[in-house]
Design a protein around this motif. Sequence first.
Motif, PDB file in Angstrom:
ATOM      1  N   PHE A   1       0.887  -0.991  -0.117  1.00  0.00           N
ATOM      2  CA  PHE A   1       0.086   0.071  -0.114  1.00  0.00           C
ATOM      3  C   PHE A   1       0.867   1.146   0.010  1.00  0.00           C
ATOM      4  CE2 PHE A   1      -2.010   3.349   2.512  1.00  0.00           C
ATOM      5  CZ  PHE A   1      -2.967   3.752   1.399  1.00  0.00           C
ATOM      6  N   GLU A   2       1.916   1.352   0.981  1.00  0.00           N
ATOM      7  CA  GLU A   2       2.719   2.434   0.843  1.00  0.00           C
ATOM      8  C   GLU A   2       3.271   2.731  -0.458  1.00  0.00           C
ATOM      9  OE1 GLU A   2       6.205   4.671   0.990  1.00  0.00           O
ATOM     10  OE2 GLU A   2       6.473   2.451   0.785  1.00  0.00           O
ATOM     11  N   VAL A   3       3.772   1.619  -1.061  1.00  0.00           N
ATOM     12  CA  VAL A   3       4.305   1.840  -2.412  1.00  0.00           C
ATOM     13  C   VAL A   3       3.396   2.631  -3.273  1.00  0.00           C
ATOM     14  CG1 VAL A   3       5.413   0.635  -4.383  1.00  0.00           C
ATOM     15  CG2 VAL A   3       6.133   0.063  -1.983  1.00  0.00           C
ATOM     16  N   SER A   4       2.267   2.004  -3.429  1.00  0.00           N
ATOM     17  CA  SER A   4       1.160   2.535  -4.210  1.00  0.00           C
ATOM     18  C   SER A   4       0.778   3.988  -3.977  1.00  0.00           C
ATOM     19  CB  SER A   4       0.012   1.718  -4.046  1.00  0.00           C
ATOM     20  OG  SER A   4      -1.015   2.071  -2.805  1.00  0.00           O
ATOM     21  N   VAL A   5       1.021   4.437  -3.065  1.00  0.00           N
ATOM     22  CA  VAL A   5       0.599   5.917  -2.712  1.00  0.00           C
ATOM     23  C   VAL A   5       1.880   6.802  -2.541  1.00  0.00           C
ATOM     24  CG1 VAL A   5      -1.598   5.415  -1.464  1.00  0.00           C
ATOM     25  CG2 VAL A   5       0.466   5.486  -0.183  1.00  0.00           C
ATOM     26  N   ARG A   6       3.065   6.414  -3.133  1.00  0.00           N
ATOM     27  CA  ARG A   6       4.193   7.107  -3.200  1.00  0.00           C
ATOM     28  C   ARG A   6       4.073   8.647  -3.894  1.00  0.00           C
ATOM     29  NH1 ARG A   6       9.163   3.028  -2.854  1.00  0.00           N
ATOM     30  NH2 ARG A   6       8.968   2.237  -1.136  1.00  0.00           N
ATOM     31  N   ALA A   7       3.162   8.631  -5.010  1.00  0.00           N
ATOM     32  CA  ALA A   7       3.091   9.832  -5.655  1.00  0.00           C
ATOM     33  C   ALA A   7       2.436  10.685  -4.804  1.00  0.00           C
ATOM     34  CB  ALA A   7       2.480   9.531  -7.052  1.00  0.00           C
ATOM     35  N   GLU A   8       1.540  10.186  -4.394  1.00  0.00           N
ATOM     36  CA  GLU A   8       0.439  11.006  -3.427  1.00  0.00           C
ATOM     37  C   GLU A   8       1.063  11.641  -2.264  1.00  0.00           C
ATOM     38  OE1 GLU A   8      -4.134  11.300  -1.848  1.00  0.00           O
ATOM     39  OE2 GLU A   8      -3.404   9.553  -2.714  1.00  0.00           O
ATOM     40  N   THR A   9       1.963  10.660  -1.600  1.00  0.00           N
ATOM     41  CA  THR A   9       2.401  11.473  -0.310  1.00  0.00           C
ATOM     42  C   THR A   9       3.671  12.206  -0.604  1.00  0.00           C
ATOM     43  OG1 THR A   9       4.106   9.401  -0.630  1.00  0.00           O
ATOM     44  CG2 THR A   9       2.120   9.145   1.040  1.00  0.00           C
ATOM     45  N   ARG A  10       4.362  12.174  -2.012  1.00  0.00           N
ATOM     46  CA  ARG A  10       5.316  13.036  -2.502  1.00  0.00           C
ATOM     47  C   ARG A  10       4.589  14.441  -2.591  1.00  0.00           C
ATOM     48  NH1 ARG A  10       8.030  15.260  -7.465  1.00  0.00           N
ATOM     49  NH2 ARG A  10       9.866  16.172  -6.424  1.00  0.00           N
ATOM     50  N   GLU A  11       3.242  14.372  -3.207  1.00  0.00           N
ATOM     51  CA  GLU A  11       2.502  15.525  -3.613  1.00  0.00           C
ATOM     52  C   GLU A  11       2.090  16.467  -2.183  1.00  0.00           C
ATOM     53  OE1 GLU A  11       0.377  17.800  -6.729  1.00  0.00           O
ATOM     54  OE2 GLU A  11       1.853  16.272  -6.588  1.00  0.00           O
ATOM     55  N   LEU A  12       1.899  15.583  -1.156  1.00  0.00           N
ATOM     56  CA  LEU A  12       1.615  16.069   0.110  1.00  0.00           C
ATOM     57  C   LEU A  12       2.768  16.726   0.723  1.00  0.00           C
ATOM     58  CD1 LEU A  12      -0.586  13.154   1.797  1.00  0.00           C
ATOM     59  CD2 LEU A  12      -0.919  15.796   1.974  1.00  0.00           C
ATOM     60  N   LEU A  13       3.928  16.232   0.529  1.00  0.00           N
ATOM     61  CA  LEU A  13       5.165  16.855   0.945  1.00  0.00           C
ATOM     62  C   LEU A  13       5.525  17.934   0.208  1.00  0.00           C
ATOM     63  CD1 LEU A  13       8.039  16.813   2.223  1.00  0.00           C
ATOM     64  CD2 LEU A  13       8.966  15.508   0.330  1.00  0.00           C
ATOM     65  N   LEU A  14       5.247  18.177  -1.100  1.00  0.00           N
ATOM     66  CA  LEU A  14       5.488  19.309  -1.628  1.00  0.00           C
ATOM     67  C   LEU A  14       4.617  20.431  -1.409  1.00  0.00           C
ATOM     68  CD1 LEU A  14       6.122  17.690  -5.125  1.00  0.00           C
ATOM     69  CD2 LEU A  14       7.918  18.421  -3.649  1.00  0.00           C
ATOM     70  N   CYS A  15       3.374  20.277  -1.195  1.00  0.00           N
ATOM     71  CA  CYS A  15       2.474  21.296  -0.620  1.00  0.00           C
ATOM     72  C   CYS A  15       3.082  21.777   0.734  1.00  0.00           C
ATOM     73  CB  CYS A  15       1.165  20.416  -0.367  1.00  0.00           C
ATOM     74  SG  CYS A  15       0.101  20.468  -2.099  1.00  0.00           S
ATOM     75  N   HIS A  16       3.451  20.702   1.782  1.00  0.00           N
ATOM     76  CA  HIS A  16       3.931  21.253   3.020  1.00  0.00           C
ATOM     77  C   HIS A  16       5.116  22.058   2.647  1.00  0.00           C
ATOM     78  CE1 HIS A  16       2.071  19.252   6.646  1.00  0.00           C
ATOM     79  NE2 HIS A  16       1.535  18.272   5.543  1.00  0.00           N
ATOM     80  N   LEU A  17       5.956  21.972   1.874  1.00  0.00           N
ATOM     81  CA  LEU A  17       6.943  22.559   1.543  1.00  0.00           C
ATOM     82  C   LEU A  17       6.646  24.166   1.010  1.00  0.00           C
ATOM     83  CD1 LEU A  17       9.959  20.168  -0.190  1.00  0.00           C
ATOM     84  CD2 LEU A  17       9.600  20.965   2.187  1.00  0.00           C
ATOM     85  N   LEU A  18       5.629  24.129   0.139  1.00  0.00           N
ATOM     86  CA  LEU A  18       5.211  25.314  -0.104  1.00  0.00           C
ATOM     87  C   LEU A  18       4.630  26.219   1.068  1.00  0.00           C
ATOM     88  CD1 LEU A  18       3.609  24.217  -3.586  1.00  0.00           C
ATOM     89  CD2 LEU A  18       5.545  25.760  -3.354  1.00  0.00           C
ATOM     90  N   ARG A  19       3.668  25.367   1.668  1.00  0.00           N
ATOM     91  CA  ARG A  19       3.002  26.263   2.832  1.00  0.00           C
ATOM     92  C   ARG A  19       3.495  26.660   3.925  1.00  0.00           C
ATOM     93  NH1 ARG A  19       0.425  24.312   7.841  1.00  0.00           N
ATOM     94  NH2 ARG A  19      -1.197  25.709   8.247  1.00  0.00           N
ATOM     95  N   ASP A  20       5.018  26.293   4.182  1.00  0.00           N
ATOM     96  CA  ASP A  20       6.006  26.276   5.106  1.00  0.00           C
ATOM     97  C   ASP A  20       6.553  27.916   4.645  1.00  0.00           C
ATOM     98  OD1 ASP A  20       5.569  24.142   6.610  1.00  0.00           O
ATOM     99  OD2 ASP A  20       7.425  23.316   6.332  1.00  0.00           O
ATOM    100  N   ARG A  21       6.407  28.226   3.492  1.00  0.00           N
ATOM    101  CA  ARG A  21       7.180  29.376   3.098  1.00  0.00           C
ATOM    102  C   ARG A  21       6.199  30.833   3.725  1.00  0.00           C
ATOM    103  NH1 ARG A  21       9.611  26.171   2.280  1.00  0.00           N
ATOM    104  NH2 ARG A  21      10.559  27.248   4.029  1.00  0.00           N
TER     105      ARG A  21
END
Length: 404
Positions: free
Chosen positions: A337-357
Amino acid sequence: MDFQARLEALTHQLRPWSALWSRSILQGWPESGAAYPEEWRAYARSLDEAGERSLDQGVLQGVPPPSLAALLGALQELTAIPWHDGRHALTVTETQGLSDKKTHELERVLALLGPRTRFIQQAVDIGGGMGHLARLCARTFGWTFHSIDRDAALQDKGRQWLKRTRSAVGGPLSFIQASVEDGSQPRLDPLFSGPDRASIGLHTCGPLALTQIRKSQGAGFILNIGCCYDKLEVPRDYPVSRVGREHPLPFTPHALALTTRERPRKTEAEFARMKQVYAWRFAFHLLSKRRFPERDFVRAGDAPRALYDGPFAIYALDRLERLGLSSGMTEAELDAFEVSVRAETRELLLCHLLRDRFARALEVVLLLDRAMFLEELGFQVELLQLFEPDVSPRNLALIASRNT
């Protein structure tokens, strides 16, 4: 600094993006992602590991979208706070038993106080703990010093420290076991009032910073460094100034939590570690949403460090057991399951990096509001960076004086 002009400019930049910074990405996912322009997300997806780390440090690599580059440039300019240069070097004896962080802070606080407090005879420190600031100020400036803390055990350690080291204090030093609170406190209030009185609060937690300011309206000098903004309550604690009330931002608990984000420059290893922790937390969130849709939000909580170093399945099983839940999935199925959602978890990470600004800008808004409140009380006010953020991330100091 023109606090009003700075606040108005910051709110002008921040208000259009309030749907982004005022919401939790994770709790509102995937709908929360709609607040991020697709061109921002596409740019973030194009970044490699070095580009992601650069974004985490507020630097845009490559060719970012013009709207993102313009916004971050404006925020960087508007959150550029002057530095207080200076360090009052302490001896080995004076720093005995102190952490590097505490030594760093005290040396810079003493350097700031020296030229600004020549008229001060007495001082009070809120949350003084073992009284390290008190003894150093009493020795350096000859002040009568009152160190207030609600933790009697810490104060006893401070007294024992002074006896054990036979430290020559200088001016009189007293420990007062109490909590500083809003409203009348006949025992404490006189300590904060008088043109020759200094009121000091280093890392005053949440609303305690505002309590200190209100208590100190009759003081000749105030030094306040706030922290734990996530413990503030809106509208009780923001806005507090007249101008702030004319230009309010929609601070939510999620936005207040964002202001507390630490922003030291991460090493490559530290950034990789952060990504790993986020990957497991985000994957667990997606798992819980699918397996337990009836639950609004499942908090994974902080896990032991070793769990982030191992397989996702072991982490997930530990969190599920802690929460009294069962996914009905095998370890192999959880890892798949974790492998299957890696694209989505990366998208979440990128949104976090943007929001932290937006974090620093929101923190500065809170402090500009307090600076103008102090001006309304008749003080001349400075807002300065005092500590190196890699050592002490809450490094913005409010300095208020009546210049008597």
